[in-house]
Design a protein around this motif. Structure first.
Motif, PDB file in Angstrom:
ATOM      1  N   ASP A  48     -16.475  24.464   2.098  1.00  0.00           N
ATOM      2  CA  ASP A  48     -15.754  24.245   1.280  1.00  0.00           C
ATOM      3  C   ASP A  48     -14.251  24.166   2.041  1.00  0.00           C
ATOM      4  O   ASP A  48     -13.802  24.876   2.642  1.00  0.00           O
ATOM      5  CB  ASP A  48     -15.281  25.468   0.147  1.00  0.00           C
ATOM      6  N   ASP A  49     -13.612  22.953   1.960  1.00  0.00           N
ATOM      7  CA  ASP A  49     -12.259  22.679   2.594  1.00  0.00           C
ATOM      8  C   ASP A  49     -11.108  23.604   2.005  1.00  0.00           C
ATOM      9  O   ASP A  49     -10.295  23.660   2.954  1.00  0.00           O
ATOM     10  CB  ASP A  49     -11.732  21.075   2.360  1.00  0.00           C
ATOM     11  N   GLY A  50     -11.282  24.223   0.940  1.00  0.00           N
ATOM     12  CA  GLY A  50     -10.125  25.088   0.446  1.00  0.00           C
ATOM     13  C   GLY A  50     -10.582  26.622   1.045  1.00  0.00           C
ATOM     14  O   GLY A  50      -9.541  27.661   0.660  1.00  0.00           O
ATOM     15  N   ALA A  51     -11.567  26.512   1.813  1.00  0.00           N
ATOM     16  CA  ALA A  51     -11.615  28.089   2.473  1.00  0.00           C
ATOM     17  C   ALA A  51     -11.415  28.001   3.856  1.00  0.00           C
ATOM     18  O   ALA A  51     -11.934  29.011   4.549  1.00  0.00           O
ATOM     19  CB  ALA A  51     -12.949  28.602   2.301  1.00  0.00           C
ATOM     20  N   HIS A  52     -10.675  26.969   4.487  1.00  0.00           N
ATOM     21  CA  HIS A  52     -10.380  26.751   5.795  1.00  0.00           C
ATOM     22  C   HIS A  52      -9.504  28.115   6.390  1.00  0.00           C
ATOM     23  O   HIS A  52      -8.919  28.838   5.536  1.00  0.00           O
ATOM     24  CB  HIS A  52      -9.562  25.618   6.267  1.00  0.00           C
TER      25      HIS A  52
END
Length: 342
Positions: free
Chosen positions: A24-28
């Protein structure tokens, strides 16, 4: 989700951020993040780069952690970059977490017991255990030296084509003159005995710094403990046999707070790593000769001819210390010489 493979990363956490980061890119994971998931990333970086993030920023993704992430991403082959980037950013995304996980899995496979838990800090009880923590600083200096030399190499190539732009970097030029007794043929600056610098000289120095960097980057396998001795049979802090790609440390390689190693601080220990790193990659086996292996604290160092300086381990350690900010020859120089300064 069970997507991560290393025991360190796959051990259940209250926050499954590392698993989510993989998909998930939002969890970088990035600057400002806090928690045990950050600590686990710091453990891998400490293990791979020799940093001390667990001491500097425990469970906090601060500036030191961000720099270490960039160093890690830039050290990979190929670098972990976005298509438009030439150097890595300080964010742990999908590819970075996967790479960290794989590196830790491979490291764990070499451990007895087959896994790595979040460790409790212990006082180092061997030379190599302390040396591992000095790798980050040593690599910072080596990489600075490589970058400066590559830029100088390009300027030399331009001169061969009759192009005088950009000018030679004055810091690199001063460091080459001071530590290798090399200067461009058109230089009018005074100083110690010099000979004209050639592109072959830069290639030679760059090649050895690249090899030193490789030894330091692989420190988990290239550092070992033992009882290294000098030519008189006295146990020394560290030593390396020519072209062995190994550095041996004794218990005399200590923190500067220890009574019998007072004033041997991180900069001096980093100089030792670079110095011994040159011995370890010296395929010509010239670095141990008495007229080559001259201490940076000796008056003879400043008069050593260029052709010998090119094989003097002290020249490489001192050049690397010279070119990092503030860009001048440290006074006194770092190492294990007179005064034993930090």
């Amino acid at each position: 989700m069970g997507l991560l493979k290393s025991k360190l990363f796959s051990k259940p956490l209250e926050d499954d951020r590392l698993e989510r980061c993989l998909v998930d890119d939002g969890a970088h994971v990035q600057a400002g993040d806090k928690g045990e998931f950050v600590l686990k990333i710091q453990i891998v970086l400490d293990t791979m780069l020799g940093t001390e993030l667990r001491k500097l920023e425990p469970e906090v993704y601060g500036p030191a952690t961000a720099r270490a992430v960039q160093d890690y991403k830039n050290s990979k082959t190929p670098k972990i970059l976005q298509p438009w980037q030439t150097t890595a950013d300080p964010v742990v995304g999908r590819r970075t977490i996967a790479s960290l996980d794989q590196d830790m899995l491979e490291f764990e496979s070499r451990l007895r017991g087959g896994g790595l838990e979040i460790p409790k800090d212990k006082k180092p009880n061997s030379g190599s255990s302390l040396a591992h923590t000095d790798v980050g600083l040593a690599l910072t200096k080596v990489r600075a030296a490589v970058a400066k030399l590559q830029a100088y190499q390009r300027a030399l190539a331009n001169r061969a084509l009759g192009i005088s732009d950009p000018p030679f970097d004055p810091v690199t030029q001063a460091a080459l003159r001071t530590h290798f007794r090399l200067s461009p043929s058109d230089s009018t600056e005074s100083g110690p005995p010099q000979r004209p610098l050639t592109r072959g000289d830069i290639d030679h120095i760059l090649n050895h710094f690249a090899k030193i960097q490789n030894v330091l980057t692989r420190h988990q396998s290239t550092f070992t403990d033992g009882s290294p001795v000098d030519k008189k049979g006295n146990i020394v802090a560290a030593a390396a046999h020519s072209n062995s790609n190994q550095i041996i440390f004794s218990k005399r390689y200590k923190d500067f707070s220890d009574a019998d190693a007072v004033m041997i601080g991180p900069n001096s220990r980093a100089a030792i790593l670079i110095h011994e790193g040159f011995h370890a990659v010296d395929s010509a086996k010239k670095s141990g000769a008495d007229d080559v292996h001259v201490s940076e604290f000796s008056a003879a160092y400043d008069q050593q001819p260029a052709d010998k300086s090119l094989f003097n381990p002290s020249s490489y350690a001192s050049f690397a210390a010279h070119v990092v900010p503030p860009g001048k020859d440290p006074k006194p120089r770092y190492g294990l010489g007179a005064g034993r300064y930090q």
